[in-house]
Design an enzyme around this catalytic site. Structure first.
Site, PDB file in Angstrom:
ATOM      1  N   GLU A 313       0.840  -1.212   0.000  1.00 33.44           N
ATOM      2  CA  GLU A 313       0.000   0.000   0.000  1.00 33.44           C
ATOM      3  C   GLU A 313       0.870   1.255   0.000  1.00 33.44           C
ATOM      4  O   GLU A 313       0.667   2.172   0.779  1.00 33.44           O
ATOM      5  CB  GLU A 313      -0.907   0.002   1.232  1.00 33.44           C
ATOM      6  CG  GLU A 313      -1.794  -1.223   1.338  1.00 33.44           C
ATOM      7  CD  GLU A 313      -2.665  -1.215   2.573  1.00 33.44           C
ATOM      8  OE1 GLU A 313      -3.832  -1.640   2.496  1.00 33.44           O
ATOM      9  OE2 GLU A 313      -2.179  -0.776   3.635  1.00 33.44           O
ATOM     10  N   CYS A 409     -10.609   0.219   7.761  1.00 43.77           N
ATOM     11  CA  CYS A 409     -10.083   1.505   8.227  1.00 43.77           C
ATOM     12  C   CYS A 409     -10.706   2.676   7.477  1.00 43.77           C
ATOM     13  O   CYS A 409     -10.860   3.775   8.036  1.00 43.77           O
ATOM     14  CB  CYS A 409      -8.567   1.538   8.091  1.00 43.77           C
ATOM     15  SG  CYS A 409      -7.959   1.089   6.449  1.00 43.77           S
TER      16      CYS A 409
END
Length: 644
Positions: A313, A409
């Site tokens: 990521e 998240c």
């Protein structure tokens, strides 16, 4: 640079009818209740959250083992923060009661030494701090601290903040430069910005000093059980998870390129800006500006998306911005808002507020559906569903928004951004008002020894007219600065209905020095033509293509409007275009109709010598990027298209 800029919390801003009031009404009516049900495992057809259940287990009111990710507590924290902002927007007794019950569980789960974490409570708190690289304990603590401050600001209730102060005191006892303490930091920055906020909220410098410690030690020591521990028990999974992934390969004062995990990077740089605001250390500002320049000139998508590689990521190298495989996590865009705002509070330069605007209307907002019940974790700039759902290197790219995620998240993060949007509109000094974002709103600021009420009315981003009213008891000499957006080339400015030319441009802000009198009005009109935007040719795959913008909005083409095989479409960059107001799924929108062509090549042998291909004239329809994927699932979409 301005070092004494005062920013505002959302409670000091009243949102008026318009784009963001409507979004905050949706937050109150739909998003917060939906997320509360989901966090309590009551939403059908989505992954179980376990987030609230974990606190019931930690409070010993339920038997079981915590579920979800190791950082599941942060989902609860971000929801509390979002719900607190929603209470500032619109009081809601039932919602406040739900938060109070959650606060009760958190307080009951707290250990006698102050520790709060459901995962390590189950594992055994003697193992706390045993995996600082990936355990996310301080990360979760940071989000809970931020939630406690927001809830205190919304309600005046101190219970949760007192719980988190006890936890912060424990952290201060166990971490620090002194002998016998842990000389370490969290693998995921967040505690730092939370501690700076707690120091301000509690007026206790211990938390500021602790935040400084975590900032300064990063990249100077080897964390326990981490990938930079030369003789630790765990080895890195791959080169992508070395110390730079954690933003720990060098001290912060040696950083010049944005790197590593994109969300970690944004939270760390926000912490660096917080540290600079309190110390004024020139070297920190030098690194912050170098990092900012590297990001905006070489490593950010046109939508504001950041982090181009799914594995880790993370950021990769300059100009690596693939539109179809990019990661562009919603949380990373939100983190960039946090960093940009802090930079703006240090140096009022329009480029920081421009970036916030880019995220508000594009990179972050695309992460949530128009109805508030579905989310993108990854925000691609191009998708062909039949390919993306088959290729392993695109498995992170969903062709439609999901109701929730195993790693959730982003949903609660976008909720707290929407709820806190008011804080990004204004800032001020004793003699100066800055208007950074054009959002219908009302607020009061102290100026020239009296309180001035600012009334802003606009239909932004759909059109560029902003009307400002200034209400005061007596005339006052003051400066008003209006951001000139980077996309804007032409504007008009009127004061009390008359053209006003006695302005000057300072760091991208149209600045007016004058003696203001009660009931003065300002009208600021920004022209919003449709623009074809080209990319730096060093970005692979963008040659001969353009993206479409109108005002702050990036536009895209969708299959539902233009048919499949969007790669066959060409836009006539010199042709006609027409802007139409309308609705997408009952939400306001502006669509753009353009002259274009469809070039269809069908050959017998898959590859054949070049020839003149026929082009069929067509009308191409573009919609705002943040609104894509709301009318039909699994549709082709693209931001970059060929032009003639």
């Amino acid at each position: 640079m301005y070092h004494t800029i005062n920013d505002m919390n959302p409670k000091e801003i009243t949102l008026l009818e318009g784009f963001w009031r409507n979004r905050n009404q949706l937050l109150a009516d739909v998003i917060i209740p939906y997320q509360w049900d989901t966090l309590n495992n009551r939403t059908e057809g989505v992954p179980l959250s376990h987030a609230v259940e974990n606190f019931r287990i930690a409070a010993k009111e339920l038997q079981g083992i915590p579920g979800g990710t190791i950082f599941q507590d942060s989902d609860v924290a971000k929801w509390i923060e979002a719900a607190s902002y929603s209470l500032m927007f619109q009081p809601n007794h039932a919602l406040e009661t739900s938060i109070d019950e959650l606060v009760r569980l958190i307080e009951k789960s707290q250990h006698s030494n102050g520790y709060v974490n459901t995962f390590f409570t189950a594992k055994g708190i003697e193992q706390r701090w045993s995996d600082l690289e990936m355990g996310h304990e301080l990360y979760c603590a940071g989000h809970l601290i931020e939630a406690s401050i927001a809830y205190y600001q919304a309600t005046g209730k101190r219970v949760l903040m007192d719980v988190m102060i006890r936890y912060a005191n424990l952290i201060a006892e166990e971490f620090g430069p002194e002998e016998g303490k842990l000389h370490a930091y969290d693998g995921h920055p967040e505690i730092e910005i939370a501690l700076y906020r707690l120091a301000d909220a509690s007026d206790d410098n211990r938390y500021r000093n602790l935040a400084d410690y975590f900032m300064n030690i990063r990249g100077t020591v080897r964390n326990k059980n981490g990938s930079i521990n030369a003789d630790g028990a765990r080895k890195p999974k791959s080169r992508w998870f070395e110390s730079d992934y954690f933003l720990a390969d060098k001290p912060i004062r040696s950083m010049t390129e944005v790197n590593g995990h994109a969300v970690r990077a944004m939270y760390l740089y926000a912490g660096m800006a917080d540290q600079y605001r309190r110390t004024g250390e020139p070297e920190l500002w030098e690194k912050l500006t170098a990092l900012w320049n590297n990001l905006v000139q070489k490593r950010v998508y046109i939508t504001g998306g950041i982090g181009s590689q799914s594995h880790g990521e993370r950021f990769t190298v300059d100009y690596d911005l693939p539109p179809d495989r990019g990661y562009t996590e919603t949380c990373a865009s939100i983190g960039l808002v946090f960093w940009a705002w802090r930079m703006s509070c240090i140096d009022v330069d329009s480029r920081y507020a421009d970036m916030i605007e880019k995220e508000m209307y594009n990179g972050a907002l695309s992460g949530i559906s128009l109805d508030g019940k579905a989310y993108f974790y990854v925000n691609p700039l191009e998708i062909t569903p039949r390919i993306a759902t088959f290729r392993q290197d695109m498995e992170h790219v969903l062709p439609h928004r999901a109701g929730w995620f195993d790693c959730a998240c982003c949903p609660t993060n976008i909720a707290r951004l929407i709820g806190s949007i008011g804080k990004y509109i204004y800032s001020f000094t004793d003699t100066h008002i800055f208007i950074h974002q054009y959002i219908s709103s009302e607020t009061e600021v102290p100026l020239g020894g009296q309180n001035i009420t600012i009334l802003q009315e606009t239909n932004y981003p759909w059109n560029g007219e902003i009307r400002l009213g200034l209400q005061m008891q007596r005339e006052t000499q003051a400066t008003l600065s209006l951001r000139k957006p980077a996309w804007c080339d032409a504007w008009t400015l009127l004061i009390n209905g008359t053209d006003w030319n006695a302005w000057y441009l300072e760091k991208g802000y149209i600045t007016i020095d004058r003696k203001w009198v009660p009931s003065d009005t300002v009208v600021f009109r920004l022209e919003m033509p449709v623009k074809c935007i080209q990319a730096d040719s060093r970005i692979q795959g963008y040659g001969g293509k353009a993206a479409l913008m109108r005002g702050p909005l990036v536009y895209c083409l969708e299959e539902i409007d233009n048919g499949p095989q969007l790669q066959e479409l060409l836009i006539d960059s010199k042709g006609n275009n027409k802007v139409e107001e309308g609705l997408i799924q009952s939400f306001p929108s502006t669509t753009i109709l353009l002259d274009g062509y469809r070039e269809t090549v069908r050959v017998d042998n898959l590859y054949e010598p070049m020839k003149q291909n026929e082009r069929k004239q067509v009308q191409v329809k573009a919609i705002p990027y943040f609104q894509w994927g709301n009318r039909a699932k699994d549709q082709e979409m693209r931001v970059w298209f060929r032009i003639v």
